[in-house]
Scaffold this active site. Structure first.
Site, PDB file in Angstrom:
ATOM      1  CD  GLU A  22      42.042  45.407  35.320  1.00  0.00           C
ATOM      2  OE1 GLU A  22      41.042  46.112  35.282  1.00  0.00           O
ATOM      3  OE2 GLU A  22      42.881  45.386  34.411  1.00  0.00           O
ATOM      4  CB  SER A 154      41.100  47.894  38.506  1.00  0.00           C
ATOM      5  OG  SER A 154      40.355  47.150  37.590  1.00  0.00           O
ATOM      6  CE1 TYR A 224      35.488  46.769  38.860  1.00  0.00           C
ATOM      7  CE2 TYR A 224      37.513  47.488  39.906  1.00  0.00           C
ATOM      8  CZ  TYR A 224      36.754  47.319  38.771  1.00  0.00           C
ATOM      9  OH  TYR A 224      37.225  47.715  37.563  1.00  0.00           O
ATOM     10  NE  ARG A 263      34.146  52.767  31.531  1.00  0.00           N
ATOM     11  CZ  ARG A 263      34.901  52.043  32.376  1.00  0.00           C
ATOM     12  NH1 ARG A 263      34.649  50.766  32.596  1.00  0.00           N
ATOM     13  NH2 ARG A 263      35.907  52.614  33.001  1.00  0.00           N
ATOM     14  CG  ASP A 265      37.513  55.641  32.392  1.00  0.00           C
ATOM     15  OD1 ASP A 265      36.325  55.331  32.192  1.00  0.00           O
ATOM     16  OD2 ASP A 265      38.349  54.866  32.900  1.00  0.00           O
ATOM     17  CD  GLU A 279      41.503  53.732  31.558  1.00  0.00           C
ATOM     18  OE1 GLU A 279      42.341  52.915  31.132  1.00  0.00           O
ATOM     19  OE2 GLU A 279      40.710  53.450  32.468  1.00  0.00           O
ATOM     20  CG  ASN A 281      38.726  51.045  30.402  1.00  0.00           C
ATOM     21  OD1 ASN A 281      39.713  50.698  31.031  1.00  0.00           O
ATOM     22  ND2 ASN A 281      38.094  52.186  30.647  1.00  0.00           N
ATOM     23  N   GLY A 285      34.507  46.172  32.111  1.00  0.00           N
ATOM     24  CA  GLY A 285      33.854  45.299  33.077  1.00  0.00           C
ATOM     25  C   GLY A 285      32.413  44.988  32.682  1.00  0.00           C
TER      26      GLY A 285
HETATM   27  N1  LIG Z   1      44.778  63.122  35.349  1.00  0.00           N
HETATM   28  C1  LIG Z   1      43.820  62.813  36.233  1.00  0.00           C
HETATM   29  N2  LIG Z   1      43.143  63.810  36.887  1.00  0.00           N
HETATM   30  C2  LIG Z   1      42.183  63.525  37.793  1.00  0.00           C
HETATM   31  N3  LIG Z   1      41.815  62.273  38.133  1.00  0.00           N
HETATM   32  C3  LIG Z   1      42.452  61.229  37.519  1.00  0.00           C
HETATM   33  C4  LIG Z   1      43.471  61.458  36.549  1.00  0.00           C
HETATM   34  N4  LIG Z   1      43.923  60.247  36.132  1.00  0.00           N
HETATM   35  C5  LIG Z   1      43.212  59.323  36.810  1.00  0.00           C
HETATM   36  N5  LIG Z   1      42.315  59.898  37.638  1.00  0.00           N
HETATM   37  C6  LIG Z   1      41.366  59.197  38.529  1.00  0.00           C
HETATM   38  O1  LIG Z   1      41.809  57.852  38.698  1.00  0.00           O
HETATM   39  C7  LIG Z   1      40.890  56.931  38.089  1.00  0.00           C
HETATM   40  C8  LIG Z   1      41.620  55.826  37.348  1.00  0.00           C
HETATM   41  O2  LIG Z   1      42.429  56.359  36.328  1.00  0.00           O
HETATM   42  P1  LIG Z   1      42.418  55.806  34.832  1.00  0.00           P
HETATM   43  O3  LIG Z   1      43.359  56.649  34.044  1.00  0.00           O
HETATM   44  O4  LIG Z   1      41.037  55.702  34.320  1.00  0.00           O
HETATM   45  O5  LIG Z   1      43.108  54.373  34.983  1.00  0.00           O
HETATM   46  P2  LIG Z   1      42.526  52.918  35.299  1.00  0.00           P
HETATM   47  O6  LIG Z   1      41.032  53.009  35.325  1.00  0.00           O
HETATM   48  O7  LIG Z   1      43.043  52.093  34.167  1.00  0.00           O
HETATM   49  O8  LIG Z   1      43.143  52.538  36.602  1.00  0.00           O
HETATM   50  C9  LIG Z   1      40.043  57.780  37.169  1.00  0.00           C
HETATM   51  O9  LIG Z   1      38.785  57.171  36.986  1.00  0.00           O
HETATM   52  C10 LIG Z   1      39.998  59.115  37.916  1.00  0.00           C
HETATM   53  O10 LIG Z   1      39.057  59.068  38.976  1.00  0.00           O
HETATM   54 MG   LIG Z   2      39.794  54.024  34.050  1.00  0.00          MG
END
Ligand SMILES: Nc1ncnc2c1ncn2[C@@H]1O[C@H](COP(=O)(O)OP(=O)(O)O)[C@@H](O)[C@H]1O
Ligand SMILES: [Mg+2]
Length: 324
Positions: A22, A154, A224, A263, A265, A279, A281, A285
């Site tokens: 990143e 990301s 992004y 933050r 998610d 998750e 963060n 960002g």
């Molecule tokens: N279990 C899940 N069910 C539905 N969508 C998911 C799931 N895990 C990830 N996503 C989608 O993928 C994106 C990125 O996943 P995330 O776990 O936040 O990892 P990172 O942001 O670190 O890559 C999320 O913002 C969501 O849109």
């Molecule tokens: Mg995320």
């Protein structure tokens, strides 16, 4: 209200760039933070740990660091540990909270122990699975499912698996980036994210942002480099849901012992309206597109004030005066 004493902050390094996947985003975050701090009168300077040794921070008389690094070697407790040894206070979470939070598997384990909802999951070790194990994971979690490396951000290495035949390639791609591969139940529904500011009992949530991506595809490109994704704040969720998510998110932040800011998610299951935390963060960002500044703005906090507030709360896990 009097703002923080800018002069007392001394010489400040904005750590940006670094060597994670990143890096590019971090350079954008760092440039924004640097400009904001300088506009507030802070004696702030850019510092890229991939180009200079962190030990230089001490030699050059830096008294505080704003960590605008994302991902490994920046958000994961390593830089935080180095700054602990150097005795230079830094923004955001300390060593343990950073290391726990970068690891989505460890994060889920901590949350599950404390009753915080997160999607069902299975962990595969790189080189430690076979076709039978993959089939079992598909059976346990159902389809579609999400495959992601435990410690990337990301959406790097993340894949939505729609058929069992896609499993092997998805897991191999994630395993190329991390020794632990997280397979997760897919939550179909709305996506939101919620920043938290502060520490311990004083931690509080900012407004929730709802993310509406084209075809529900919130990937790296959409995040992004395009303007197709819509970010809604106020989020427009049914009454009570936003407050419930904020409460959950602050709790999730405290469970991990986070400090300064973060933050979280979240996916809201469309069928049950139940939120599932994906998750956290710990070094989010800070680019022009970024979500924490967007939410802060909705709460009446400007980008510049946000940067200054985070810097004012810079701290050490082990303050120097407490060291033997
Ligand atoms: N279990 C899940 N069910 C539905 N969508 C998911 C799931 N895990 C990830 N996503 C989608 O993928 C994106 C990125 O996943 P995330 O776990 O936040 O990892 P990172 O942001 O670190 O890559 C999320 O913002 C969501 O849109
Ligand atoms: Mg995320």
């Amino acid at each position: 209200m009097n703002g923080p004493d800018v002069k007392a902050m001394g010489k400040v390094a904005v750590l940006m760039g670094g060597k994670s996947a990143e890096r590019e985003v971090s350079l954008m975050s760092g440039a924004g933070v640097l400009k904001a701090l300088q506009s507030k009168g802070v004696d702030a300077h850019a510092f890229d740990p991939s180009e200079r040794d962190l030990v230089e921070l001490k030699r050059k008389g830096f008294q505080r660091c704003f960590i605008a690094l994302h991902g490994r070697f920046g958000e994961d407790g390593t830089v935080q540990g180095a700054l602990e040894l150097l005795g230079i206070p830094y923004t955001g979470s300390g060593v343990l909270a950073s290391a726990m939070s970068i690891d989505k598997v460890m994060t889920k384990r901590a949350w599950i122990t404390e009753g915080i909802p997160t999607p069902r999951y299975a962990v595969l070790r790189k080189d430690g699975y076979d076709a039978a194990r993959l089939a079992k994971v598909v059976e346990e979690l159902g389809l579609p499912l999400i495959v992601k490396p435990a410690r990337e951000g990301s959406s790097i290495g993340l894949c939505k698996v729609r058929a069992a035949s896609e499993m092997e390639a998805a897991v191999a791609a994630a395993a190329a980036l991390d020794r632990d591969v997280l397979c997760e139940q897919f939550v179909a529904g709305e996506e939101v994210t919620c920043p938290v500011l502060g520490t311990g009992d004083s931690a509080r949530a900012l407004p929730v942002i709802r993310i509406v991506a084209p075809e529900g595809n919130y990937d790296y490109q959409n995040k992004y480099f395009t303007d197709d994704t819509k970010y809604l704040v106020p989020c427009g969720l049914p009454e009570g849901e936003e407050a419930a998510i904020q409460e959950l998110v602050v709790n999730a932040y405290r469970v991990l012992g986070c400090r300064g800011w973060g933050r979280v998610d979240v996916m809201i299951d469309a069928a049950t309206r139940k939120p599932y935390l994906l998750e956290i963060n710990t070094s989010p960002g800070m680019t022009g597109h970024s979500l924490v500044p967007m939410s802060a703005r909705a709460a009446g906090i400007s980008y510049e004030d946000l940067c200054l507030q985070l810097l004012a709360e810079a701290a050490l896990d082990q303050p120097e005066d407490a060291q033997a």
